[in-house]
Design an enzyme around this catalytic site. Structure first.
Site, PDB file in Angstrom:
ATOM      1  N   ARG A 288      31.052  72.614   7.306  1.00 51.31           N
ATOM      2  CA  ARG A 288      30.576  73.750   8.110  1.00 51.31           C
ATOM      3  C   ARG A 288      31.738  74.702   8.382  1.00 51.31           C
ATOM      4  NH1 ARG A 288      32.128  71.087  13.081  1.00 51.31           N
ATOM      5  NH2 ARG A 288      32.182  68.893  12.550  1.00 51.31           N
TER       6      ARG A 288
ATOM      7  N   ASN B 227      38.241  60.197   5.664  1.00 55.45           N
ATOM      8  CA  ASN B 227      39.088  60.700   6.738  1.00 55.45           C
ATOM      9  C   ASN B 227      40.427  61.113   6.133  1.00 55.45           C
ATOM     10  OD1 ASN B 227      40.814  61.054   8.893  1.00 55.45           O
ATOM     11  ND2 ASN B 227      40.051  59.278  10.028  1.00 55.45           N
TER      12      ASN B 227
ATOM     13  N   TYR C 264      47.094  70.536  19.837  1.00 52.16           N
ATOM     14  CA  TYR C 264      46.614  71.420  18.757  1.00 52.16           C
ATOM     15  C   TYR C 264      47.712  72.413  18.341  1.00 52.16           C
ATOM     16  CZ  TYR C 264      43.377  74.644  16.375  1.00 52.16           C
ATOM     17  OH  TYR C 264      42.739  75.444  15.457  1.00 52.16           O
TER      18      TYR C 264
ATOM     19  N   LYS D 154      49.503  72.800  14.680  1.00 56.91           N
ATOM     20  CA  LYS D 154      49.397  74.028  13.893  1.00 56.91           C
ATOM     21  C   LYS D 154      50.776  74.663  13.650  1.00 56.91           C
ATOM     22  CE  LYS D 154      44.986  73.830  13.263  1.00 56.91           C
ATOM     23  NZ  LYS D 154      44.460  73.557  11.924  1.00 56.91           N
TER      24      LYS D 154
HETATM   25  P1  NAP Z   1      34.655  73.037  12.595  1.00 54.86           P
HETATM   26  O1  NAP Z   1      33.485  73.950  12.503  1.00 54.86           O
HETATM   27  O2  NAP Z   1      34.769  72.125  13.767  1.00 54.86           O
HETATM   28  O3  NAP Z   1      34.749  72.181  11.220  1.00 54.86           O
HETATM   29  C1  NAP Z   1      35.760  71.221  11.067  1.00 54.86           C
HETATM   30  C2  NAP Z   1      35.625  70.562   9.723  1.00 54.86           C
HETATM   31  O4  NAP Z   1      36.665  69.569   9.593  1.00 54.86           O
HETATM   32  C3  NAP Z   1      34.300  69.826   9.522  1.00 54.86           C
HETATM   33  O5  NAP Z   1      33.905  69.952   8.192  1.00 54.86           O
HETATM   34  C4  NAP Z   1      34.684  68.379   9.820  1.00 54.86           C
HETATM   35  O6  NAP Z   1      33.855  67.419   9.177  1.00 54.86           O
HETATM   36  C5  NAP Z   1      36.081  68.332   9.220  1.00 54.86           C
HETATM   37  N1  NAP Z   1      36.884  67.203   9.714  1.00 54.86           N
HETATM   38  C6  NAP Z   1      37.208  66.915  10.980  1.00 54.86           C
HETATM   39  N2  NAP Z   1      37.957  65.792  11.026  1.00 54.86           N
HETATM   40  C7  NAP Z   1      38.108  65.371   9.750  1.00 54.86           C
HETATM   41  C8  NAP Z   1      38.752  64.274   9.133  1.00 54.86           C
HETATM   42  N3  NAP Z   1      39.440  63.376   9.855  1.00 54.86           N
HETATM   43  N4  NAP Z   1      38.671  64.126   7.785  1.00 54.86           N
HETATM   44  C9  NAP Z   1      37.981  65.034   7.044  1.00 54.86           C
HETATM   45  N5  NAP Z   1      37.352  66.097   7.561  1.00 54.86           N
HETATM   46  C10 NAP Z   1      37.405  66.265   8.904  1.00 54.86           C
HETATM   47  O7  NAP Z   1      36.019  73.863  12.591  1.00 54.86           O
HETATM   48  P2  NAP Z   1      36.380  75.347  12.079  1.00 54.86           P
HETATM   49  O8  NAP Z   1      36.356  76.239  13.242  1.00 54.86           O
HETATM   50  O9  NAP Z   1      35.627  75.683  10.862  1.00 54.86           O
HETATM   51  O10 NAP Z   1      37.933  75.128  11.739  1.00 54.86           O
HETATM   52  C11 NAP Z   1      38.411  74.856  10.434  1.00 54.86           C
HETATM   53  C12 NAP Z   1      39.937  74.903  10.463  1.00 54.86           C
HETATM   54  O11 NAP Z   1      40.351  76.191  10.923  1.00 54.86           O
HETATM   55  C13 NAP Z   1      40.565  73.888  11.399  1.00 54.86           C
HETATM   56  O12 NAP Z   1      41.769  73.407  10.843  1.00 54.86           O
HETATM   57  C14 NAP Z   1      40.852  74.699  12.635  1.00 54.86           C
HETATM   58  O13 NAP Z   1      41.896  74.150  13.414  1.00 54.86           O
HETATM   59  C15 NAP Z   1      41.239  76.026  12.019  1.00 54.86           C
HETATM   60  N6  NAP Z   1      41.129  77.156  12.938  1.00 54.86           N
HETATM   61  C16 NAP Z   1      39.927  77.493  13.492  1.00 54.86           C
HETATM   62  C17 NAP Z   1      39.867  78.575  14.363  1.00 54.86           C
HETATM   63  C18 NAP Z   1      38.577  79.011  15.007  1.00 54.86           C
HETATM   64  O14 NAP Z   1      38.625  79.953  15.843  1.00 54.86           O
HETATM   65  N7  NAP Z   1      37.429  78.427  14.671  1.00 54.86           N
HETATM   66  C19 NAP Z   1      41.029  79.295  14.670  1.00 54.86           C
HETATM   67  C20 NAP Z   1      42.221  78.921  14.082  1.00 54.86           C
HETATM   68  C21 NAP Z   1      42.275  77.856  13.220  1.00 54.86           C
HETATM   69  P3  NAP Z   1      32.632  66.648   9.917  1.00 54.86           P
HETATM   70  O15 NAP Z   1      31.429  67.517   9.697  1.00 54.86           O
HETATM   71  O16 NAP Z   1      32.539  65.353   9.183  1.00 54.86           O
HETATM   72  O17 NAP Z   1      33.023  66.502  11.347  1.00 54.86           O
END
Ligand code: NAP
Length: 247
Positions: free
Chosen positions: A15, A62, A154, A158
């Site tokens: 997602r 994982n 976090y 990062k």
């Molecule tokens: P998200 O919607 O919570 O999706 C996280 C994804 O990571 C999911 O597919 C989840 O899989 C997977 N995941 C979590 N733990 C895992 C593990 N141990 N092994 C394999 N997969 C794992 O997050 P997002 O907002 O799209 O964020 C994606 C990345 O962008 C992250 O690194 C986040 O820190 C970074 N980021 C996000 C934002 C923001 O504003 N959203 C800002 C800066 C950086 P499951 O479905 O199995 O849980």
């Protein structure tokens, strides 16, 4: 079809940002491996495959566990024999003020967000160095550059990704493998849905472009760093935040 013939791995692609990145590569004609923690990733792979008419393989595991990463790369090598693009996107949050944060919650976030980048990049770069071609893109965050209340674990993970990116980039540049990071600001996904309305309002009011980013905004930056257009860029962190870091 800029990514035709390329094999691209995207971790955490069930997602949000990871899924948008996988779809962006699919649109460009790549063959893709997507991962997440549960078997639901197999359905996501089927959906992307039928939408863009490319091969997509879903692998559950994982990414912070060495044995799962080893299994993942055995599957990739058995099935495709190479890996051209590796996007370390999987990430979690466990937010609370530092004085209330348990050591377990600190470790959990460091392991999923940072240890995984080390494990997956190590496996990918060994193959890419032999190929004399590769693109690694790591998902950092502007929180790793400026810190954030309630996100010591976090932010540390990062910031660590930026240091890891620069180090690995220097180590393997001579083999035509680039290593870069993307640092998103506030992006509309499940991760940011968990934030309180008040915190969300505060963030939005600080963004010069006055809106949250979309997963597709991040996917475009990743696609650029993975493309031939970025072949002389390595060790860089590309901020994609609507100007948030300027404030
Ligand atoms: P998200 O919607 O919570 O999706 C996280 C994804 O990571 C999911 O597919 C989840 O899989 C997977 N995941 C979590 N733990 C895992 C593990 N141990 N092994 C394999 N997969 C794992 O997050 P997002 O907002 O799209 O964020 C994606 C990345 O962008 C992250 O690194 C986040 O820190 C970074 N980021 C996000 C934002 C923001 O504003 N959203 C800002 C800066 C950086 P499951 O479905 O199995 O849980």
């Amino acid at each position: 079809m800029e990514f035709q013939g390329k094999i691209a791995l995207v971790t955490g692609a069930s997602r949000g940002i990871g899924r948008a990145i996988a779809e962006r590569f699919a649109k460009g004609g790549a063959t893709i491996i997507v991962t997440a923690t549960t078997n639901a990733i197999e359905d996501v792979a089927k959906e992307i495959s039928s939408k863009y008419n490319v091969e997509v393989l879903g692998v559950a595991g994982n990414v912070s566990k060495e044995e799962d990463v080893e299994k993942l790369f055995n599957i990739i090598l058995d099935k495709f024999g190479k890996i051209d693009i590796c996007v370390n996107n999987a990430g979690i949050t466990k937010d609370t003020l530092s004085m209330r944060m348990s050591a377990d919650d600190f470790d959990a976030v460091i392991n999923v967000n940072l240890r995984s980048v080390f494990l997956v990049s190590k496996a990918a770069s060994l193959i890419m160095m032999k190929q004399k071609y590769g693109r690694i893109v790591n998902m950092s965050s502007i929180v790793g550059m400026r810190g954030n209340i309630g996100q010591a674990n976090y932010a540390a993970s990062k910031a660590g990704i930026i240091g890891l990116t620069k180090s690995l980039a220097s180590e393997i540049a001579r083999r035509n493998v680039t290593v870069n990071a993307v640092a998103p600001g506030f992006i509309d996904t499940d991760m940011t849905k968990a934030i309180s309305d008040k915190a969300k309002e505060d963030f939005l009011s600080m963004i010069p472009m006055e809106k949250a980013g979309t997963p597709e905004d991040i996917a475009e930056a990743v696609a650029f760093l993975a493309s031939d257009a970025a072949k002389y860029i390595t060790g860089h962190t590309l901020v994609v935040d609507g100007g948030l870091l300027l404030r």
